[in-house]
Design a protein around this motif. Structure first.
Motif, PDB file in Angstrom:
ATOM      1  N   ASP A   1       0.854  -1.191   0.000  1.00 41.81           N
ATOM      2  CA  ASP A   1       0.000   0.000   0.000  1.00 41.81           C
ATOM      3  C   ASP A   1       0.894   1.246   0.000  1.00 41.81           C
ATOM      4  OD1 ASP A   1      -1.738   2.098   0.545  1.00 41.81           O
ATOM      5  OD2 ASP A   1      -2.938   0.946   1.966  1.00 41.81           O
ATOM      6  N   ASN A   2       0.829   2.020  -1.087  1.00 40.45           N
ATOM      7  CA  ASN A   2       1.715   3.177  -1.235  1.00 40.45           C
ATOM      8  C   ASN A   2       1.023   4.502  -0.953  1.00 40.45           C
ATOM      9  OD1 ASN A   2       4.426   2.310  -1.966  1.00 40.45           O
ATOM     10  ND2 ASN A   2       3.511   1.468  -3.826  1.00 40.45           N
ATOM     11  N   ARG A   3      -0.102   4.467  -0.276  1.00 35.47           N
ATOM     12  CA  ARG A   3      -0.787   5.713   0.022  1.00 35.47           C
ATOM     13  C   ARG A   3       0.055   6.606   0.934  1.00 35.47           C
ATOM     14  NH1 ARG A   3      -6.596   3.831   2.082  1.00 35.47           N
ATOM     15  NH2 ARG A   3      -5.367   1.993   2.715  1.00 35.47           N
ATOM     16  N   THR A   4      -0.094   7.903   0.740  1.00 34.06           N
ATOM     17  CA  THR A   4       0.603   8.863   1.586  1.00 34.06           C
ATOM     18  C   THR A   4      -0.056   8.890   2.957  1.00 34.06           C
ATOM     19  OG1 THR A   4      -0.820  10.714   0.970  1.00 34.06           O
ATOM     20  CG2 THR A   4       1.101  10.277  -0.439  1.00 34.06           C
ATOM     21  N   LEU A   5       0.607   9.547   3.896  1.00 36.70           N
ATOM     22  CA  LEU A   5       0.038   9.664   5.237  1.00 36.70           C
ATOM     23  C   LEU A   5      -1.248  10.471   5.202  1.00 36.70           C
ATOM     24  CD1 LEU A   5       0.654   8.707   8.081  1.00 36.70           C
ATOM     25  CD2 LEU A   5       1.920  10.826   8.479  1.00 36.70           C
ATOM     26  N   ALA A   6      -1.320  11.468   4.327  1.00 37.42           N
ATOM     27  CA  ALA A   6      -2.551  12.252   4.195  1.00 37.42           C
ATOM     28  C   ALA A   6      -3.700  11.381   3.692  1.00 37.42           C
ATOM     29  CB  ALA A   6      -2.315  13.429   3.250  1.00 37.42           C
ATOM     30  N   GLU A   7      -3.421  10.508   2.728  1.00 37.97           N
ATOM     31  CA  GLU A   7      -4.462   9.626   2.190  1.00 37.97           C
ATOM     32  C   GLU A   7      -4.913   8.612   3.230  1.00 37.97           C
ATOM     33  OE1 GLU A   7      -3.251   9.611  -2.550  1.00 37.97           O
ATOM     34  OE2 GLU A   7      -2.143   8.342  -1.147  1.00 37.97           O
ATOM     35  N   LEU A   8      -3.974   8.067   3.989  1.00 34.52           N
ATOM     36  CA  LEU A   8      -4.343   7.146   5.063  1.00 34.52           C
ATOM     37  C   LEU A   8      -5.128   7.884   6.139  1.00 34.52           C
ATOM     38  CD1 LEU A   8      -0.943   5.255   5.327  1.00 34.52           C
ATOM     39  CD2 LEU A   8      -3.116   4.232   4.630  1.00 34.52           C
TER      40      LEU A   8
ATOM     41  N   SER B   1       1.545  12.186  11.864  1.00 37.35           N
ATOM     42  CA  SER B   1       3.001  12.341  11.894  1.00 37.35           C
ATOM     43  C   SER B   1       3.500  12.541  13.321  1.00 37.35           C
ATOM     44  CB  SER B   1       3.401  13.527  11.018  1.00 37.35           C
ATOM     45  OG  SER B   1       4.804  13.697  11.023  1.00 37.35           O
ATOM     46  N   ARG B   2       2.766  13.339  14.091  1.00 39.33           N
ATOM     47  CA  ARG B   2       3.147  13.563  15.489  1.00 39.33           C
ATOM     48  C   ARG B   2       3.029  12.276  16.294  1.00 39.33           C
ATOM     49  NH1 ARG B   2       0.022  14.223  19.605  1.00 39.33           N
ATOM     50  NH2 ARG B   2      -1.791  14.742  18.314  1.00 39.33           N
ATOM     51  N   LEU B   3       1.983  11.493  16.018  1.00 39.13           N
ATOM     52  CA  LEU B   3       1.794  10.234  16.740  1.00 39.13           C
ATOM     53  C   LEU B   3       2.908   9.239  16.435  1.00 39.13           C
ATOM     54  CD1 LEU B   3      -2.082   9.728  16.437  1.00 39.13           C
ATOM     55  CD2 LEU B   3      -0.776  10.217  18.516  1.00 39.13           C
ATOM     56  N   PHE B   4       3.327   9.163  15.183  1.00 46.19           N
ATOM     57  CA  PHE B   4       4.440   8.272  14.845  1.00 46.19           C
ATOM     58  C   PHE B   4       5.685   8.648  15.638  1.00 46.19           C
ATOM     59  CE2 PHE B   4       2.131   6.671  11.132  1.00 46.19           C
ATOM     60  CZ  PHE B   4       2.591   5.357  11.074  1.00 46.19           C
ATOM     61  N   SER B   5       5.947   9.940  15.724  1.00 42.01           N
ATOM     62  CA  SER B   5       7.123  10.407  16.442  1.00 42.01           C
ATOM     63  C   SER B   5       7.009  10.180  17.945  1.00 42.01           C
ATOM     64  CB  SER B   5       7.337  11.893  16.150  1.00 42.01           C
ATOM     65  OG  SER B   5       8.434  12.401  16.879  1.00 42.01           O
ATOM     66  N   ASP B   6       5.848  10.535  18.527  1.00 45.35           N
ATOM     67  CA  ASP B   6       5.685  10.452  19.978  1.00 45.35           C
ATOM     68  C   ASP B   6       5.491   9.021  20.468  1.00 45.35           C
ATOM     69  OD1 ASP B   6       5.852  13.188  19.954  1.00 45.35           O
ATOM     70  OD2 ASP B   6       3.707  13.550  20.270  1.00 45.35           O
ATOM     71  N   ASP B   7       4.725   8.227  19.713  1.00 46.45           N
ATOM     72  CA  ASP B   7       4.360   6.886  20.171  1.00 46.45           C
ATOM     73  C   ASP B   7       5.399   5.838  19.774  1.00 46.45           C
ATOM     74  OD1 ASP B   7       3.010   4.693  21.130  1.00 46.45           O
ATOM     75  OD2 ASP B   7       1.163   5.048  20.041  1.00 46.45           O
TER      76      ASP B   7
ATOM     77  N   PHE C   1       6.934   8.278   9.881  1.00 47.40           N
ATOM     78  CA  PHE C   1       6.089   7.363   9.103  1.00 47.40           C
ATOM     79  C   PHE C   1       6.898   6.626   8.035  1.00 47.40           C
ATOM     80  CE2 PHE C   1       3.404   7.099   5.169  1.00 47.40           C
ATOM     81  CZ  PHE C   1       2.743   5.926   5.506  1.00 47.40           C
ATOM     82  N   PRO C   2       7.734   7.312   7.221  1.00 48.85           N
ATOM     83  CA  PRO C   2       8.532   6.561   6.239  1.00 48.85           C
ATOM     84  C   PRO C   2       9.475   5.546   6.874  1.00 48.85           C
ATOM     85  CG  PRO C   2       8.482   8.891   5.667  1.00 48.85           C
ATOM     86  CD  PRO C   2       7.882   8.766   7.042  1.00 48.85           C
ATOM     87  N   GLN C   3      10.044   5.876   8.016  1.00 51.92           N
ATOM     88  CA  GLN C   3      10.937   4.924   8.693  1.00 51.92           C
ATOM     89  C   GLN C   3      10.168   3.689   9.140  1.00 51.92           C
ATOM     90  OE1 GLN C   3      12.423   7.599  11.717  1.00 51.92           O
ATOM     91  NE2 GLN C   3      14.396   7.845  10.688  1.00 51.92           N
ATOM     92  N   TRP C   4       8.982   3.883   9.710  1.00 54.07           N
ATOM     93  CA  TRP C   4       8.192   2.737  10.171  1.00 54.07           C
ATOM     94  C   TRP C   4       7.774   1.868   8.993  1.00 54.07           C
ATOM     95  CZ3 TRP C   4       3.587   0.230   9.650  1.00 54.07           C
ATOM     96  CH2 TRP C   4       3.245  -0.682  10.672  1.00 54.07           C
ATOM     97  N   ARG C   5       7.337   2.504   7.909  1.00 53.96           N
ATOM     98  CA  ARG C   5       6.892   1.720   6.757  1.00 53.96           C
ATOM     99  C   ARG C   5       8.059   0.949   6.135  1.00 53.96           C
ATOM    100  NH1 ARG C   5       2.643   3.936   2.455  1.00 53.96           N
ATOM    101  NH2 ARG C   5       4.149   5.591   2.053  1.00 53.96           N
ATOM    102  N   THR C   6       9.239   1.541   6.088  1.00 56.52           N
ATOM    103  CA  THR C   6      10.402   0.819   5.569  1.00 56.52           C
ATOM    104  C   THR C   6      10.730  -0.379   6.451  1.00 56.52           C
ATOM    105  OG1 THR C   6      11.341   2.800   4.543  1.00 56.52           O
ATOM    106  CG2 THR C   6      12.856   0.991   5.001  1.00 56.52           C
ATOM    107  N   GLN C   7      10.665  -0.202   7.773  1.00 52.99           N
ATOM    108  CA  GLN C   7      10.899  -1.327   8.692  1.00 52.99           C
ATOM    109  C   GLN C   7       9.885  -2.441   8.449  1.00 52.99           C
ATOM    110  OE1 GLN C   7      13.905  -1.100   9.783  1.00 52.99           O
ATOM    111  NE2 GLN C   7      13.622  -1.041  11.986  1.00 52.99           N
TER     112      GLN C   7
END
Length: 246
Positions: free
Chosen positions: A162-169, A181-187, A192-198
C-alpha cells in the motif's frame, strides 16, 4: 501477551521448526539469545516485533514475555544466560549483527552437551566476549499504543505494498497527516517513512525465508522497482536479497 507460560530456565539447545510453526508466549528468569542458522525467526513482545535472518540474532532479556514464529524451515539455536550475566547491558530486546565467528560459536555451543568441562567453559567465555562487541541493529518494528495509530499501522500490515501517503491514510481513518506524523514520532519514536520501511523489510525477510523470488518480494512489499528493493535491503543487511537464503 498477558497469558504466558513461565519457564524459569532458558534452555541452551538446537531445535528445528517447520515454516509457520510457533512457540507460544512464555517468559524465562534467564536472558536468552535466539539465532536462526537457517530460515528467519520473528520474536513478538508487547512492545513490538523483531525479525532476524541468519546474519542476525535476537537478545531477549530475562522476564520478557515473548513468542516465536518460524519462517522457512528454521534451525533455531537458543543460548540461555543467567540473569546476573548481561553481556549487552540491555533490559530490552535487540537485534544483533552475527559475524562469521559469532555464528560458529553459537552453533557449536548449542550443539554440544551442556556440562562444565574446561573446553565448554572456554567456548562460553569466547562467546560472551563476542556478544559484548556485537553491533546492535535497528530492526525493531514497534507496536503502537494509540488506537488511531494502531488502525493506520494495521492497514499497512495487511498490505505492505500500500503506497498511500500519510494524508491519504489519514482521510480513511478520519485524521490529519500532521496529527498522524506527530503520533508516529511520539508513540513509536520514528517517522512514518521509517516505520513503513521497517515493516517492508520485516515482510521481505519472511518472504525470502519462504523462497519467494526477489522480484515478487519487491512487488509484494511495495518497492517501486526490484533495484530499489535490492538497494534498501543491501544497506540494511549488508548483502543482497538474492544471496540472503543461500
Amino acid at each position: 501477551m498477558t497469558e504466558a507460560r513461565h519457564t524459569p530456565v532458558a534452555p541452551t539447545r538446537t531445535q528445528r521448526l517447520e515454516s509457520g510453526a510457533e512457540i507460544d508466549a512464555h517468559r524465562h528468569d534467564d536472558h536468552q539469545i535466539v539465532y536462526a542458522g537457517r530460515g528467519a525467526l520473528s520474536v513478538t513482545t508487547s512492545a513490538g516485533c523483531w525479525v532476524a535472518p541468519a546474519t542476525r540474532a535476537i537478545w531477549i532479556p530475562a522476564h520478557t514475555v515473548h513468542a516465536h514464529q518460524a519462517h522457512g524451515d528454521l534451525e533455531l539455536h537458543l543460548v540461555g544466560l543467567p540473569a546476573r550475566e548481561n553481556p549487552l547491558r540491555r533490559d530490552t530486546p535487540a537485534v544483533l549483527a552475527v559475524s562469521p565467528l559469532l555464528r560458529e560459536l553459537i552453533i557449536a555451543y548449542t550443539r554440544t552437551e551442556d556440562d562444565d568441562s574446561p573446553e565448554r567453559l572456554r567456548l562460553r567465555a569466547v562467546l560472551l566476549d563476542q556478544l559484548r562487541i556485537s553491533v546492535q541493529q535497528p530492526l525493531h518494528l514497534p507496536t503502537p499504543g494509540n488506537p488511531l495509530l494502531r488502525t493506520v499501522c494495521d492497514l499497512l500490515r495487511s498490505d505492505p505494498s500500500d503506497n498511500r501517503t500519510l494524508a491519504e491514510l489519514g482521510r480513511e481513518v478520519g485524521s490529519s497527516s500532521r496529527t498522524l506524523s506527530r503520533l508516529f514520532s511520539d508513540d513509536l519514536g520514528m517517522t512514518f517513512p521509517q516505520w513503513r520501511t521497517q515493516l517492508r523489510l520485516h515482510r521481505a525477510l519472511v518472504l525470502l525465508a519462504e523462497r519467494t523470488p526477489v522480484t515478487k518480494v519487491a512487488n509484494q512489499c511495495g518497492w517501486s522497482s526490484t533495484s530499489a528493493f535490492i538497494d534498501v535491503f543491501r544497506r540494511a543487511f549488508g548483502h543482497t536479497p538474492g544471496t540472503h537464503s543461500r
